[in-house]
Scaffold this motif. Structure first.
Motif, PDB file in Angstrom:
ATOM      1  N   MET A 198       0.865  -1.176   0.000  1.00 25.56           N
ATOM      2  CA  MET A 198       0.000   0.000   0.000  1.00 25.56           C
ATOM      3  C   MET A 198       0.905   1.230   0.000  1.00 25.56           C
ATOM      4  SD  MET A 198      -3.246  -0.811  -0.030  1.00 25.56           S
ATOM      5  CE  MET A 198      -4.088   0.630   0.631  1.00 25.56           C
ATOM      6  N   VAL A 199       0.586   2.198  -0.855  1.00 21.27           N
ATOM      7  CA  VAL A 199       1.462   3.345  -1.092  1.00 21.27           C
ATOM      8  C   VAL A 199       0.671   4.644  -0.959  1.00 21.27           C
ATOM      9  CG1 VAL A 199       3.132   4.385  -2.694  1.00 21.27           C
ATOM     10  CG2 VAL A 199       2.697   1.905  -2.776  1.00 21.27           C
ATOM     11  N   ASP A 200       1.214   5.592  -0.202  1.00 24.04           N
ATOM     12  CA  ASP A 200       0.645   6.940  -0.107  1.00 24.04           C
ATOM     13  C   ASP A 200       1.702   7.967  -0.503  1.00 24.04           C
ATOM     14  OD1 ASP A 200      -1.859   6.232   0.717  1.00 24.04           O
ATOM     15  OD2 ASP A 200      -1.687   7.070   2.735  1.00 24.04           O
ATOM     16  N   VAL A 201       1.302   8.987  -1.258  1.00 26.20           N
ATOM     17  CA  VAL A 201       2.181  10.134  -1.491  1.00 26.20           C
ATOM     18  C   VAL A 201       2.106  11.003  -0.240  1.00 26.20           C
ATOM     19  CG1 VAL A 201       2.661  12.135  -2.940  1.00 26.20           C
ATOM     20  CG2 VAL A 201       1.772  10.032  -3.969  1.00 26.20           C
ATOM     21  N   ASP A 202       3.246  11.305   0.337  1.00 27.97           N
ATOM     22  CA  ASP A 202       3.273  12.014   1.625  1.00 27.97           C
ATOM     23  C   ASP A 202       2.758  13.447   1.506  1.00 27.97           C
ATOM     24  OD1 ASP A 202       4.352   9.785   2.923  1.00 27.97           O
ATOM     25  OD2 ASP A 202       6.414  10.378   2.431  1.00 27.97           O
ATOM     26  N   HIS A 203       1.863  13.809   2.409  1.00 25.38           N
ATOM     27  CA  HIS A 203       1.340  15.176   2.525  1.00 25.38           C
ATOM     28  C   HIS A 203       0.766  15.708   1.215  1.00 25.38           C
ATOM     29  CE1 HIS A 203       3.246  15.186   6.447  1.00 25.38           C
ATOM     30  NE2 HIS A 203       4.445  15.022   5.909  1.00 25.38           N
ATOM     31  N   PHE A 204       0.115  14.833   0.448  1.00 27.68           N
ATOM     32  CA  PHE A 204      -0.354  15.260  -0.871  1.00 27.68           C
ATOM     33  C   PHE A 204      -1.482  16.294  -0.763  1.00 27.68           C
ATOM     34  CE2 PHE A 204      -2.462  14.791  -5.035  1.00 27.68           C
ATOM     35  CZ  PHE A 204      -1.351  14.979  -5.854  1.00 27.68           C
ATOM     36  N   GLY A 205      -2.294  16.189   0.270  1.00 28.40           N
ATOM     37  CA  GLY A 205      -3.352  17.170   0.471  1.00 28.40           C
ATOM     38  C   GLY A 205      -2.783  18.570   0.640  1.00 28.40           C
ATOM     39  N   GLN A 206      -1.695  18.694   1.406  1.00 30.27           N
ATOM     40  CA  GLN A 206      -1.053  19.990   1.609  1.00 30.27           C
ATOM     41  C   GLN A 206      -0.409  20.482   0.317  1.00 30.27           C
ATOM     42  OE1 GLN A 206      -1.299  21.717   4.583  1.00 30.27           O
ATOM     43  NE2 GLN A 206      -0.535  23.386   3.281  1.00 30.27           N
ATOM     44  N   LEU A 207       0.163  19.564  -0.450  1.00 28.24           N
ATOM     45  CA  LEU A 207       0.743  19.943  -1.746  1.00 28.24           C
ATOM     46  C   LEU A 207      -0.314  20.564  -2.651  1.00 28.24           C
ATOM     47  CD1 LEU A 207       3.066  16.894  -2.613  1.00 28.24           C
ATOM     48  CD2 LEU A 207       3.771  19.176  -1.877  1.00 28.24           C
ATOM     49  N   ASN A 208      -1.504  19.963  -2.658  1.00 26.63           N
ATOM     50  CA  ASN A 208      -2.596  20.505  -3.469  1.00 26.63           C
ATOM     51  C   ASN A 208      -2.940  21.928  -3.052  1.00 26.63           C
ATOM     52  OD1 ASN A 208      -4.046  19.119  -5.670  1.00 26.63           O
ATOM     53  ND2 ASN A 208      -4.069  17.386  -4.262  1.00 26.63           N
ATOM     54  N   LYS A 209      -2.962  22.176  -1.742  1.00 22.97           N
ATOM     55  CA  LYS A 209      -3.285  23.517  -1.245  1.00 22.97           C
ATOM     56  C   LYS A 209      -2.195  24.515  -1.607  1.00 22.97           C
ATOM     57  CE  LYS A 209      -6.012  21.917   2.718  1.00 22.97           C
ATOM     58  NZ  LYS A 209      -6.086  21.841   4.214  1.00 22.97           N
ATOM     59  N   ASP A 210      -0.938  24.075  -1.505  1.00 19.80           N
ATOM     60  CA  ASP A 210       0.186  24.991  -1.713  1.00 19.80           C
ATOM     61  C   ASP A 210       0.484  25.253  -3.186  1.00 19.80           C
ATOM     62  OD1 ASP A 210       0.433  25.081   1.017  1.00 19.80           O
ATOM     63  OD2 ASP A 210       2.104  23.653   1.111  1.00 19.80           O
ATOM     64  N   TYR A 211       0.305  24.224  -4.032  1.00 19.62           N
ATOM     65  CA  TYR A 211       0.758  24.341  -5.417  1.00 19.62           C
ATOM     66  C   TYR A 211      -0.362  24.229  -6.449  1.00 19.62           C
ATOM     67  CZ  TYR A 211       5.389  23.739  -3.373  1.00 19.62           C
ATOM     68  OH  TYR A 211       6.541  23.895  -2.624  1.00 19.62           O
ATOM     69  N   GLY A 212      -1.549  23.818  -6.027  1.00 21.83           N
ATOM     70  CA  GLY A 212      -2.677  23.742  -6.946  1.00 21.83           C
ATOM     71  C   GLY A 212      -2.825  22.372  -7.587  1.00 21.83           C
ATOM     72  N   ALA A 213      -4.065  22.062  -8.003  1.00 24.27           N
ATOM     73  CA  ALA A 213      -4.384  20.729  -8.529  1.00 24.27           C
ATOM     74  C   ALA A 213      -3.699  20.445  -9.854  1.00 24.27           C
ATOM     75  CB  ALA A 213      -5.899  20.589  -8.681  1.00 24.27           C
ATOM     76  N   VAL A 214      -3.573  21.445 -10.713  1.00 24.40           N
ATOM     77  CA  VAL A 214      -2.976  21.226 -12.040  1.00 24.40           C
ATOM     78  C   VAL A 214      -1.521  20.786 -11.909  1.00 24.40           C
ATOM     79  CG1 VAL A 214      -2.312  22.312 -14.221  1.00 24.40           C
ATOM     80  CG2 VAL A 214      -4.545  22.826 -13.193  1.00 24.40           C
ATOM     81  N   PHE A 215      -0.754  21.496 -11.098  1.00 27.60           N
ATOM     82  CA  PHE A 215       0.646  21.124 -10.903  1.00 27.60           C
ATOM     83  C   PHE A 215       0.744  19.770 -10.206  1.00 27.60           C
ATOM     84  CE2 PHE A 215       4.362  21.028  -8.062  1.00 27.60           C
ATOM     85  CZ  PHE A 215       5.364  21.011  -9.024  1.00 27.60           C
ATOM     86  N   CYS A 216      -0.121  19.529  -9.219  1.00 27.84           N
ATOM     87  CA  CYS A 216      -0.054  18.262  -8.480  1.00 27.84           C
ATOM     88  C   CYS A 216      -0.436  17.070  -9.345  1.00 27.84           C
ATOM     89  CB  CYS A 216      -0.918  18.344  -7.231  1.00 27.84           C
ATOM     90  SG  CYS A 216      -0.162  19.360  -5.935  1.00 27.84           S
ATOM     91  N   ASP A 217      -1.260  17.283 -10.363  1.00 30.71           N
ATOM     92  CA  ASP A 217      -1.512  16.218 -11.338  1.00 30.71           C
ATOM     93  C   ASP A 217      -0.218  15.834 -12.047  1.00 30.71           C
ATOM     94  OD1 ASP A 217      -4.170  15.984 -10.764  1.00 30.71           O
ATOM     95  OD2 ASP A 217      -4.880  17.081 -12.522  1.00 30.71           O
TER      96      ASP A 217
END
Length: 322
Positions: A198-217
């Protein structure tokens, strides 16, 4: 011999599946089967479900169909003496089509475990049936015309879309739910070790807030490329949902752990031109499959290991220890 059994034997004698078998040999085979009746419109097997029985039609008609783009497409109709379900019986694979009674239908049913016993006790009978089965199945395929081939391909394409995550190209959660147990059992039958991660990207929710959904895609797709580069075609990579993934990894636990560690190293080394300061990481929980386990237990163990990886500081692999 009662009259119903006599009728079964008469049907079996005429069936191509039992060519080159004597009446006594056919009777031995019939003893390993059970008789079942189905009403008009009743579905005997559903496409995609697991199964381990071969059906031989004694009376009636069966419609064989596949689902594509939400529609049922009939491939063929089978009559008395025909059979279906051979791959499910031999390989215990999921059903490739739906089989429904067109009219009141009766069948003789042979379970895989009973056929396995027959191979041991009556190898001549079993080998003759297998030979006939291969010959008939090959003939069915060779007679398939161009239109039918297109329909089957259409159905296959639709199935691929149904089990694939469109964004990443990996398998999706539905594929894992439907195929997990059969994939594990196949490795057991082949005497190959298998682990689940099982794999999780660390702190991905915070990344979305800081950098936006387009970049996080873009970040997710880069991470997926790391996954793909570290595993081969024998391994199964799944997007479990959002920034969660899972791997079904063939081979030893040591080999699986080493590849997962390499994934963590390479994900952490990713750079992005838009944000050169950014470093991303992932946490992985790994558990080795034991055939005494249930699939829910394996999921639970790998999830427990993932929690340990996060508790241990993230950007690492944790292996479940009993």
């Amino acid at each position: 011999m009662n009259s119903s059994k006599q009728r079964w034997l008469e049907i079996l004698q005429k069936a191509r599946l039992f060519d080159h078998l004597s009446i006594k040999e056919i009777e031995v085979l019939a003893e390993a089967m059970f008789y079942s009746e189905f009403e008009a419109g009743q579905t005997l097997v559903y496409e995609g479900e697991s199964g381990n029985e071969l059906f031989i039609i004694v009376k009636g008609t069966i419609s064989v169909s596949v689902k594509s783009e939400g529609k049922e497409i009939e491939l063929v109709r089978l009559e008395a003496g025909d059979f279906f379900g051979e791959m499910a019986m031999l390989e215990q694979e999921h059903r490739s089509a739906t089989c429904k009674a067109v009219e009141s239908t009766s069948c003789l049913v042979l379970k895989s475990q009973d056929f396995s016993s027959l191979i041991i006790d009556q190898p001549k009978i079993a080998s003759t049936v297998l030979y006939n089965m291969l010959k008939i199945t090959g003939s069915r395929l060779s007679k398939t015309n161009g239109l039918l081939s297109q329909i089957i391909q259409w159905g296959d394409d639709a199935k691929k879309r149904a089990i694939t995550d469109e964004f990443t190209g990996l398998y999706n959660r539905r594929y894992l739910d439907e195929s997990f147990e059969s994939l594990l059992k196949r490795c057991v039958r082949q005497h190959i070790g298998v682990s689940f991660a099982m794999v999780d990207v660390d702190h991905f929710g915070q990344l979305n807030k800081d950098y936006g959904a387009v970049f996080c895609d873009k970040v997710l797709l880069a991470i997926v490329e790391v996954f793909k580069s570290n595993f081969d075609a024998e391994d199964i990579l799944i997007r479990y949902g959002g920034d969660e993934f899972s791997f079904i990894i063939r081979g030893t636990l040591e080999g699986a752990e080493n590849r997962c560690k390499q994934v963590c190293t390479e994900v952490n080394a990713l750079t992005f031109q838009e944000h050169p300061e950014l470093r991303v990481s992932c946490s992985i929980g790994l558990a080795v499959y034991d055939e005494k386990m249930t699939t829910p237990e394996l999921l639970k163990f790998s999830d427990t290991a993932l929690y340990s990886a996060k508790e241990g500081g993230r950007n690492r692999v944790s292996v479940y220890q009993k």
